[in-house]
Design an enzyme around this catalytic site. Structure first.
Site, short mmCIF file in Angstrom:
data_model
loop_
_atom_site.label_atom_id
_atom_site.label_comp_id
_atom_site.label_asym_id
_atom_site.label_seq_id
_atom_site.Cartn_x
_atom_site.Cartn_y
_atom_site.Cartn_z
N GLU A 122 52.63 33.68 32.33
CA GLU A 122 51.98 32.52 31.74
C GLU A 122 50.73 32.99 30.98
O GLU A 122 49.99 33.82 31.51
CB GLU A 122 51.56 31.51 32.83
CG GLU A 122 51.06 30.22 32.19
CD GLU A 122 50.64 29.16 33.23
OE1 GLU A 122 50.71 29.42 34.44
OE2 GLU A 122 50.25 28.09 32.78
N GLY A 254 43.25 33.63 39.37
CA GLY A 254 43.27 33.57 40.83
C GLY A 254 44.68 33.80 41.35
O GLY A 254 44.91 34.63 42.23
N ASN A 258 54.77 31.53 39.79
CA ASN A 258 56.13 31.95 39.47
C ASN A 258 57.14 31.41 40.48
O ASN A 258 56.90 31.48 41.68
CB ASN A 258 56.22 33.47 39.48
CG ASN A 258 55.05 34.12 38.80
OD1 ASN A 258 54.84 33.90 37.62
ND2 ASN A 258 54.27 34.87 39.54
N GLU A 291 49.21 26.61 44.17
CA GLU A 291 50.37 27.31 43.59
C GLU A 291 51.66 26.81 44.23
O GLU A 291 52.68 26.65 43.56
CB GLU A 291 50.25 28.83 43.75
CG GLU A 291 48.96 29.44 43.21
CD GLU A 291 48.60 29.04 41.79
OE1 GLU A 291 49.49 28.63 41.01
OE2 GLU A 291 47.40 29.11 41.44
#
Ligand code: BES
Ligand code: ZN
Length: 850
Positions: A122, A254, A258, A291
């Protein structure tokens, strides 16, 4: 010769992809300097496309062979990639390319960190790995074969086959290329498992370098809590057989979401009581949640293009903030989030980098992962939640997942879901995405014959490229307190839609005291002329914890302003209210610690600038020192008892309860250090058995000028632990006397442990320097010169970090003419550097302005 200035990309130029991808097969033959990547991609023309051009992104990849349907083809090189003549029917693209992971210091694409291979794709890093339509609206299932000597070979999805020196992974969920990941190296996993709400067993693995196993327990617990929370609060279940996290030492951000294989900066996942502070534990829990939550808000439903970035980031930040609020104290979490919002996003919104949450154009997408996209984006979701209420919010989210699962969406799609499920017209609300700048909300009150009125006027200052602004829809949460401090009207959400609007409250026996913008119900700057007495009253009686804290904060700012401008400083009311609040043991220690925390010096500079006073960083620093001293003296008698109450006898736990006590204990220790010259800090330093207490004591010793021995001992003790050494660097910069800050930074950059290649290390010195206004803004410009020198050195190594740190200059227009001239000269010097990256060129030019 420098390139012509990079061209911006416009939201209105969006066109659907010309070709769609049905299937991706990748083979990696790993080699540090010559990795081969073989791709076999099944494509077909997109019926919705407006052209038939076959274009693939590709940057810095060396083509070995390229084929369509098995026949060699010769691509034409064009900007950002290649163009090839392709059939107007389904076909298979095959390529073999070579890349150099070792030489990749920008840490984007495939690179090496500490001997292991890892990726960061990204936003547009996949094109540095192979040729591909590297845009988020092209989603496909991936199968990945990795060949290499490393004992552990990982990619997205489920493991499907492996043998000696190779492994294969299959990710059945179609995903955009930015969610691709590969990791290979000598790694050890902490393993666990999670049973989802439908009874599916998921393997959990947290991979680290040998030696770091002892720092994985907390991260694993945080992951399981996040999985449970997303099931309970959003009804979202995990969707693969395995979920993995890998910790890498060199990482620009940080962490990264994925699919099935999150990659984390070691600083964002590894922790232990001996090496990490309470703040580290809290941040780690939030990032793991963030995440993980992206699996639904970002991965299953992704962004159509990068103009929609806040669709996933704003929403996911709101989700991680809600998680933290549920796991810890909601009001303490809210106050901390608002401190961060004001410190980062308001600052951005007020300067040359101000931009919309949904921008109309950008040059380098990496420069748009900003506080505005993230934190203001989260505030927008929070306002929606406030406006429609929790049940309607959950219903809308259910519809969002049902309608858009598997799609690449827009912010408009998101708002349409809310309109359809609630029946509300959100066209005015949408201005929060399209108008930059922080609204100023002025309030006046009127009391007559038992009727109380609040009149609000909103006004949003111009931002670059946007002059006049239309009124926002502002949810204003208001409660009213009676003269004895009782709440006579509970919280009610007023919906302001006009430029100026009056709200009336009837049937009140006496003139109330209003508590306005409770919980910080909208990201605005509230302007209200009130007496210190009224604020002291709110600090004492407000039932809304946020506004209680806010009352104390605004009193402190007023005292500081008085000290800076030389007006008589009305400290008594403030100190008295502060002391009463501190001694109130019904209040959560974490809350009291926040109420005792001084307003930041950068925050004060902005406050003064807003009031029309040119901020002088030295005077702000001196004023803060003076106020600290008066607080210490005023509170002197209460310190010993309070400190004793904050002692934690139980074994260390990173719980909200213990960390609140330690936080307040450290605030008190800072005060005591001003009175005892560092005696108590020295004794805490000697006894401490966790990093929170050691580092807190060390900070006090630095302030007291008694840290030479401890700083040397700390270095010796922790020299092999990079994350602790980062703290060692950061603390010395952050606590340097302003006059010595430049020399301190110079000395630390000569330390053998300093390196430009590791983003954490570079940030620990220069991020801390930029965060120390009185040290950075030297009158002779030496601070600016030092930072500019290092940005120029870092740019060829790591443009993303360089661009990010150049934000240190974004507030330059608030300062005096001399400082502005000095900064402008440095901005020009950076811009004149040969071969300056696109990232840094864009940032410095926007900061400098025309
Ligand atoms: N998707 C981002 C990571 C990212 C950002 C990748 C920019 C590439 C470019 C990730 O979900 C993220 O937002 N991480 C944040 C932490 C989070 C808790 C706000 C980060 O890395 O700081
Ligand atoms: Zn994110």
């Amino acid at each position: 010769m420098k390139d012509a200035s990079p061209q911006p990309i416009h939201l209105t130029d969006y066109t659907p992809p010309e070709y769609l991808v049905d299937d991706v097969h990748l083979t990696f033959r790993l080699d540090p300097t010559a990795t081969r990547v073989l791709s076999r991609i099944a494509l077909r023309p997109n019926p919705d496309a407006v052209s038939k051009r076959f274009f693939l992104h590709g940057e810095g990849v060396k083509a070995i062979s390229t084929k369509i349907d098995g026949k060699d083809v010769t691509p034409r090189s064009v900007e950002h990639g290649i163009e090839v003549d392709a059939p107007d029917a389904p076909f298979v693209w095959e390529a073999e390319v070579e890349i150099d992971p070792q030489g990749n210091t920008a840490l984007e694409g495939l690179y090496m960190s500490n001997g292991m291979y890892c990726t960061q794709c990204e936003a547009e890093g996949f094109r540095k790995i192979t040729y591909y339509p590297d845009r988020p609206d092209v989603m496909a299932p991936f199968t990945v074969r990795i060949e290499g000597d490393a004992p552990v070979l990982l990619s997205n999805g489920n493991p499907t086959a492996s043998g000696d020196g190779w492994a294969e992974w299959t990710d059945p969920w179609p995903k955009p290329s930015y969610l691709f990941a590969l990791v290979a190296g000598d790694l050890i996993a902490r393993e666990d498992s999670f049973t989802t709400m439908s009874g599916k067993e998921v393997d959990l693995k947290l991979w680290v370098r040998p030696g770091d196993e002892g720092k994985t327990a907390f991260g694993m617990e945080a992951l399981k809590k996040s999985m449970t929370w997303d099931e309970e609060k959003y009804g979202r279940e995990y969707d693969l057989d395995i979920f993995q996290i890998v910790a890498v030492s060199d990482f620009n951000m940080g962490a990264m979401e994925n699919k099935g294989l999150n990659i984390f900066n070691t600083s964002a996942v590894l922790c232990s009581p001996e090496t990490s502070t309470d703040a580290n534990f809290e941040r780690i829990e939030a990032i793991i949640a963030h995440e993980y939550f992206h699996n639904w808000t970002g991965n299953r439903i992704t962004c159509r293009d990068w103009f929609q970035l806040s669709l996933k980031e704003g929403l996911t930040v709101f989700r991680d903030q809600s998680f933290t609020a549920d796991e810890r104290s909601a009001s303490v979490a809210r106050i901390s989030d608002v401190i961060a919002l004001r410190g980062r996003q308001f600052r951005e919104d007020n300067g040359p980098l101000a931009h919309q949450v949904q921008p109309d154009s950008f040059v380098e997408i990496n420069n748009f992962y900003t506080a505005t996209i993230y934190e203001k984006g989260a505030e927008i979701i929070r306002m929606l939640h406030t406006l429609v209420g929790p049940e309607a919010y959950r219903k809308a989210l259910d519809l969002y997942f049902e309608r858009h699962d598997g799609q690449a969406c827009t912010i408009d799609d998101w708002l349409t879901v809310f309109e359809d499920s609630t029946g509300r017209d959100l066209s005015q609300f949408k201005r929060w995405y399209k108008q930059a700048g922080t609204p100023r909300l002025r309030v006046s009150e009127n009391w007559e014959d038992g009727t109380y009125q609040l009149t609000f006027t909103q006004n949003t200052p111009p931002t670059p490229g946007q002059d006049g602004k239309d009124p926002f829809l502002i949810p204003i949460a208001v409660g009213l307190l009676g003269p004895n401090g009782d709440e006579v009207r509970p919280t009610e959400v007023l919906e302001m839609t006009e430029g100026s609007q009056t709200f009336t409250f009837d049937g009140l026996p006496a003139k109330p005291t209003p508590s306005i913008l409770r919980g910080f119900s909208a990201p605005v700057i509230l302007e209200r002329d009130t007496s210190p007495e009224e604020r002291a009253f709110l600090l004492a009686h407000d039932t809304d914890q946020f506004n209680k804290w806010e009352a104390g904060r605004s009193l402190a700012k007023e005292v500081l302003t008085g000290l800076v401008t030389g007006d008589a400083a009305p400290q008594a009311a403030y100190l008295d209210a502060l002391a009463t609040m501190l001694r109130d043991d019904h209040l959560d220690p974490a809350f009291r610690a926040l109420a005792l925390q001084m307003p930041g010096e950068d925050d004060m500079a902005q406050t003064l600038a807003d009031a029309g006073v040119t901020p002088d960083p030295d005077r702000i620093h001196e004023a803060a020192e003076t106020l600290r001293q008066s607080r210490a003296e005023y509170l002197q008698d209460s310190l010993p008892r309070l400190m004793a109450e904050m002692t934690v006898d139980a074994p260390f736990e990173p719980s909200a309860e213990q960390s609140g006590k330690r936080a307040l204990g450290l605030q008190l220790l800072k005060l005591l250090t001003r009175l005892d010259g560092g005696k108590a800090a020295q004794s805490q330093w000697e006894k401490a058995d966790n990093m929170t207490l050691s580092l807190g004591a060390l900070a006090c010793l630095l302030d007291a000028g008694k840290a030479d021995g401890p700083i040397a001992d700390f270095r010796e003790h922790w020299k092999d632990d990079a994350l602790v050494m980062d703290k060692w660097f950061m603390l010395q910069v952050g606590h340097a006397d302003p006059a010595n800050a430049v020399a301190t930074v110079e000395r630390l950059t000569r330390d053998p442990a300093f390196t430009m290649k590791n983003p954490n290390r570079f940030r620990s010195v220069f991020g801390a320097f930029a965060g120390h206004p009185a040290g950075f803004h030297q009158k002779d410009g030496s601070g600016y010169r030092l930072l500019a020198d290092w940005l120029i050195k870092l740019d060829p190594v790591n443009p993303q970090i360089t661009a990010r740190l150049s934000g240190a200059f974004e507030t330059w227009k608030r300062y005096d003419a001399d400082r502005q001239d000095l900064i402008k000269a440095e901005l020009n010097r950076i811009l004149a550097t040969d071969g300056l990256s696109r990232d840094t060129t864009e940032m410095i030019s926007r900061i400098r302005g025309a």
